[in-house]
Structure formats: structure tokens, C-alpha cells
Scaffold this motif. Structure first.
Motif, PDB file in Angstrom:
ATOM      1  N   ALA A   1      27.426  29.236   4.904  1.00 46.97           N
ATOM      2  CA  ALA A   1      26.737  28.951   3.642  1.00 46.97           C
ATOM      3  C   ALA A   1      27.744  28.757   2.511  1.00 46.97           C
ATOM      4  O   ALA A   1      28.694  29.538   2.372  1.00 46.97           O
ATOM      5  N   ASP A   2      27.523  27.742   1.697  1.00 50.21           N
ATOM      6  CA  ASP A   2      28.393  27.482   0.556  1.00 50.21           C
ATOM      7  C   ASP A   2      28.330  28.604  -0.476  1.00 50.21           C
ATOM      8  O   ASP A   2      29.269  28.812  -1.244  1.00 50.21           O
ATOM      9  N   ALA A   3      27.213  29.333  -0.487  1.00 49.02           N
ATOM     10  CA  ALA A   3      27.056  30.420  -1.459  1.00 49.02           C
ATOM     11  C   ALA A   3      28.112  31.504  -1.273  1.00 49.02           C
ATOM     12  O   ALA A   3      28.532  32.151  -2.243  1.00 49.02           O
TER      13      ALA A   3
ATOM     14  N   ALA B   1      32.741  34.198  -3.709  1.00 52.32           N
ATOM     15  CA  ALA B   1      34.125  34.659  -3.587  1.00 52.32           C
ATOM     16  C   ALA B   1      34.993  34.098  -4.706  1.00 52.32           C
ATOM     17  O   ALA B   1      35.845  34.805  -5.267  1.00 52.32           O
ATOM     18  N   LYS B   2      34.792  32.832  -5.062  1.00 51.36           N
ATOM     19  CA  LYS B   2      35.584  32.225  -6.137  1.00 51.36           C
ATOM     20  C   LYS B   2      35.234  32.840  -7.489  1.00 51.36           C
ATOM     21  O   LYS B   2      36.112  33.016  -8.344  1.00 51.36           O
ATOM     22  N   ILE B   3      33.953  33.168  -7.702  1.00 42.58           N
ATOM     23  CA  ILE B   3      33.562  33.838  -8.948  1.00 42.58           C
ATOM     24  C   ILE B   3      34.246  35.198  -9.062  1.00 42.58           C
ATOM     25  O   ILE B   3      34.649  35.620 -10.152  1.00 42.58           O
ATOM     26  N   ASP B   4      34.417  35.875  -7.929  1.00 36.95           N
ATOM     27  CA  ASP B   4      35.096  37.178  -7.918  1.00 36.95           C
ATOM     28  C   ASP B   4      36.608  37.052  -8.037  1.00 36.95           C
ATOM     29  O   ASP B   4      37.314  38.071  -8.060  1.00 36.95           O
ATOM     30  N   GLY B   5      37.113  35.826  -8.080  1.00 35.98           N
ATOM     31  CA  GLY B   5      38.545  35.611  -8.272  1.00 35.98           C
ATOM     32  C   GLY B   5      39.351  35.450  -7.007  1.00 35.98           C
ATOM     33  O   GLY B   5      40.590  35.473  -7.053  1.00 35.98           O
ATOM     34  N   ALA B   6      38.704  35.288  -5.857  1.00 38.88           N
ATOM     35  CA  ALA B   6      39.431  35.139  -4.593  1.00 38.88           C
ATOM     36  C   ALA B   6      40.085  33.755  -4.518  1.00 38.88           C
ATOM     37  O   ALA B   6      39.477  32.753  -4.877  1.00 38.88           O
ATOM     38  N   LYS B   7      41.330  33.736  -4.053  1.00 39.53           N
ATOM     39  CA  LYS B   7      42.047  32.485  -3.871  1.00 39.53           C
ATOM     40  C   LYS B   7      41.694  31.890  -2.504  1.00 39.53           C
ATOM     41  O   LYS B   7      41.080  32.542  -1.650  1.00 39.53           O
TER      42      LYS B   7
ATOM     43  N   ASN C   1      34.021  35.092  10.165  1.00 35.47           N
ATOM     44  CA  ASN C   1      32.684  34.559  10.388  1.00 35.47           C
ATOM     45  C   ASN C   1      32.639  33.455  11.439  1.00 35.47           C
ATOM     46  O   ASN C   1      31.546  33.070  11.872  1.00 35.47           O
ATOM     47  N   VAL C   2      33.795  32.926  11.822  1.00 44.48           N
ATOM     48  CA  VAL C   2      33.822  31.929  12.904  1.00 44.48           C
ATOM     49  C   VAL C   2      34.568  32.497  14.117  1.00 44.48           C
ATOM     50  O   VAL C   2      35.175  31.766  14.879  1.00 44.48           O
TER      51      VAL C   2
ATOM     52  N   MET D   1      28.283  35.361  17.770  1.00 41.83           N
ATOM     53  CA  MET D   1      27.321  34.300  17.502  1.00 41.83           C
ATOM     54  C   MET D   1      25.978  34.872  17.041  1.00 41.83           C
ATOM     55  O   MET D   1      25.242  34.242  16.282  1.00 41.83           O
ATOM     56  N   ALA D   2      25.675  36.096  17.486  1.00 42.42           N
ATOM     57  CA  ALA D   2      24.414  36.718  17.099  1.00 42.42           C
ATOM     58  C   ALA D   2      24.483  37.355  15.713  1.00 42.42           C
ATOM     59  O   ALA D   2      23.491  37.411  14.989  1.00 42.42           O
ATOM     60  N   LYS D   3      25.675  37.868  15.330  1.00 47.54           N
ATOM     61  CA  LYS D   3      25.775  38.663  14.131  1.00 47.54           C
ATOM     62  C   LYS D   3      26.489  37.989  12.967  1.00 47.54           C
ATOM     63  O   LYS D   3      26.243  38.313  11.805  1.00 47.54           O
ATOM     64  N   SER D   4      27.416  37.084  13.255  1.00 51.12           N
ATOM     65  CA  SER D   4      28.211  36.530  12.166  1.00 51.12           C
ATOM     66  C   SER D   4      27.678  35.172  11.745  1.00 51.12           C
ATOM     67  O   SER D   4      26.892  34.539  12.450  1.00 51.12           O
ATOM     68  N   GLY D   5      28.165  34.729  10.567  1.00 51.69           N
ATOM     69  CA  GLY D   5      27.740  33.430  10.072  1.00 51.69           C
ATOM     70  C   GLY D   5      26.438  33.511   9.313  1.00 51.69           C
ATOM     71  O   GLY D   5      25.375  33.601   9.902  1.00 51.69           O
ATOM     72  N   ILE D   6      26.519  33.483   8.009  1.00 48.48           N
ATOM     73  CA  ILE D   6      25.325  33.514   7.161  1.00 48.48           C
ATOM     74  C   ILE D   6      24.967  32.074   6.841  1.00 48.48           C
ATOM     75  O   ILE D   6      25.783  31.328   6.306  1.00 48.48           O
TER      76      ILE D   6
END
Length: 290
Positions: free
Chosen positions: A181-183, A188-194, A206-207, A283-288
């Protein structure tokens, strides 16, 4: 009357569901048996004495099992010109470095393709899909020319670097990352992550199912690589080459050749067993997804 009709419909639904589950289970059992048969046959062949190896039609069982084939294989290994441990080291090193580099480079290249738009990004993505059509055999001569121009013939790099650039990894990781998800990235960018932190702390976890799947394919390909076109020095050659030399001894080495097949299968099978549960869980748990 209405209650009776409802119960009848509910009962039919349950019966169809049970029969469907039984059908799917039987189908999967049949598929599993078909896939296990080659492995079973290879193991059976490796413990057959010479007198049973050439029986026609081949038997799916062994009358007098023996481990002499494995003893002969390790005896032949100990008498090789180059220490056999050298062949093992070469294969392990090429497999490990090639797989690790392939996963990292494919993931780093797939990230901008999956989540950013830049000039010719669509054309480049189509080019990656187009590259999947080419068999490795077709690329042998161009790869040799490139390796010769770089001066990497008869070095480990002639086998490792082409593995880095496999289009399969880029295509696979791009598809896994495109589902994120793009969200997540916006937050993350709003929180300042590079970008580096987003890639290592968000994208790669997540992948996980993607790069574990890629690891299985890469290990299988590199572990079984017996390409002597780029390697001429005996001390740089791989384990499949040494096994092939042992197996080429004709009737006298047929038992050792059957044992060698099982030995070569051990590492890819072990990697698959280790990874497949993680792939399914991830595959069941990761990736929103949005």
C-alpha cells in the motif's frame, strides 16, 4: 415450511462444501505423489547394488539394499586430483554470493520500478518482462564476450555476476512490491524516514515471501551449475563438474553416479524445506494492501 426449506438448503450447502474439500484433498494428494516419485526413485537407485541397477524394466523397489554406492562415491572423491573440499567450497561460495547479490540488487532495482514513476519506467518494466523470454543458453555467447572484455574469464566473477543480473528476480520482486500500500510509504515519509530506511525497515520485511521464493530459485540454479565455458582452472571448478566426472566412468561407477544424484539434491531440498514454511507464513501475514 420456510424453516424446513432453509434447513434443506443449508444441508445441501454443507454437503457440497464437504465433497468439494474431499475432492481438493484427493487432487492434492495425487499431485504430491506424482512430485515425490522422482525423489523416491533417485533414493531407491542410490541404494541398489549393481546387479539391480540395470534390470529392465526398472523396479521401484530394491531387493538387497546397500550403502556401498555412497562408500564408492566418497572413495572416488578422496582420490580426485584437486581436493574434493575445494569443489565444495567453490560451489558453496558461488551459490551464497550469487544468491545474496541477486536478492539485494533485484530488490533495490525493483523498488523504484514498483513505487515510482520516472521517464521510460513503463518501457523499462516491459523490457524486463521481455527478457524473461530468453533462455540462458541463448545468452551464453554474449555473456562470454562481456566476461572476456572485463577480464573475468576463469574467475568466480564469470559465474557470480551473471547471476546478479537475472531478470527473474527483478520481475518477481517488482510484483511483490507493487502490492504494498502506498499509504505505508506516505506515513513513513511524514515521520521523516529516508528512502534507505523505508527500503530496509518497511519494504524488505513486507516482501519476505518474495525474496525467500527468489532464494529457492537462485540456490537451485547456482548449486547445480556445471558451466565449464567460463572456468578452465581445475581448482576453480564446481561440485557438479566433479560429480559429472565421477559419473562418466561407465558401468563400474553407475552406483556412485546414482549416489551422487542424491548428494546433489540434498542442499536444494534443505533450502526449500527451510524456506517454504516461511514463505507461506509471510504471504499470509505480511503485506498491507489497500
Amino acid at each position: 415450511m420456510a424453516i424446513r426449506i432453509f434447513r434443506m438448503k443449508a444441508g445441501n450447502r454443507v454437503n457440497r462444501r464437504v465433497s468439494g474439500d474431499i475432492s481438493v484433498t484427493l487432487f492434492l494428494v495425487v499431485c504430491a505423489i506424482i512430485m515425490v516419485i522422482p525423489l523416491y526413485y533417485a533414493i531407491i537407485q542410490s541404494i541398489k547394488p549393481i546387479s539391480e541397477l540395470y534390470i529392465f524394466p526398472p523396479r521401484m523397489y530394491v531387493t538387497n539394499p546397500t550403502i556401498d554406492n555412497y562408500a564408492d562415491l566418497f572413495r572416488l572423491m578422496s582420490t580426485s586430483w584437486v581436493p574434493f573440499s575445494r569443489y565444495i567450497f567453490n560451489t558453496v561460495m558461488i551459490t551464497f554470493v550469487g544468491t545474496f547479490g541477486h536478492i539485494i540488487l533485484a530488490s533495490m532495482a525493483a523498488y523504484p520500478l514498483a513505487k515510482y514513476k520516472f521517464p521510460f519506467s513503463d518501457a523499462f518494466a516491459k523490457l524486463v518482462r521481455f527478457a524473461l523470454m530468453f533462455n540462458a543458453t541463448v545468452l551464453t555467447i554474449p555473456t562470454y564476450i562481456v566476461m572476456a572484455k572485463l577480464g573475468w574469464i576463469d574467475t568466480y566473477w564469470s559465474l557470480i555476476v551473471p547471476a546478479f543480473g537475472s531478470s527473474l528476480g527483478l520481475y518477481l520482486m517488482q510484483n511483490f512490491m507493487a502490492d504494498l500500500a502506498d499509504a505505508i510509504f506516505e506515513a513513513a515519509k511524514i515521520d521523516g524516514a529516508k528512502e534507505g530506511r523505508i527500503f530496509w525497515r518497511i519494504v524488505m520485511p513486507n516482501v519476505k515471501s518474495g525474496w525467500l521464493t527468489l532464494m529457492i530459485f537462485s540456490v537451485q540454479s547456482l548449486w547445480n551449475m556445471n558451466n565449464t565455458m567460463y572456468i578452465y582452472s581445475e581448482e576453480l571448478k564446481t561440485l557438479p563438474y566433479a560429480i559429472a566426472q565421477i559419473s562418466s566412468g561407465g558401468y563400474a561407477r553407475a552406483g556412485a553416479a546414482a549416489a551422487a544424484v542424491v548428494v546433489m539434491m540434498l542442499v536444494p531440498i534443505a533450502v526449500f524445506i527451510f524456506s517454504q514454511s516461511n514463505v507461506i507464513e509471510t504471504m499470509a501475514k505480511s503485506g498491507i494492501k489497500e
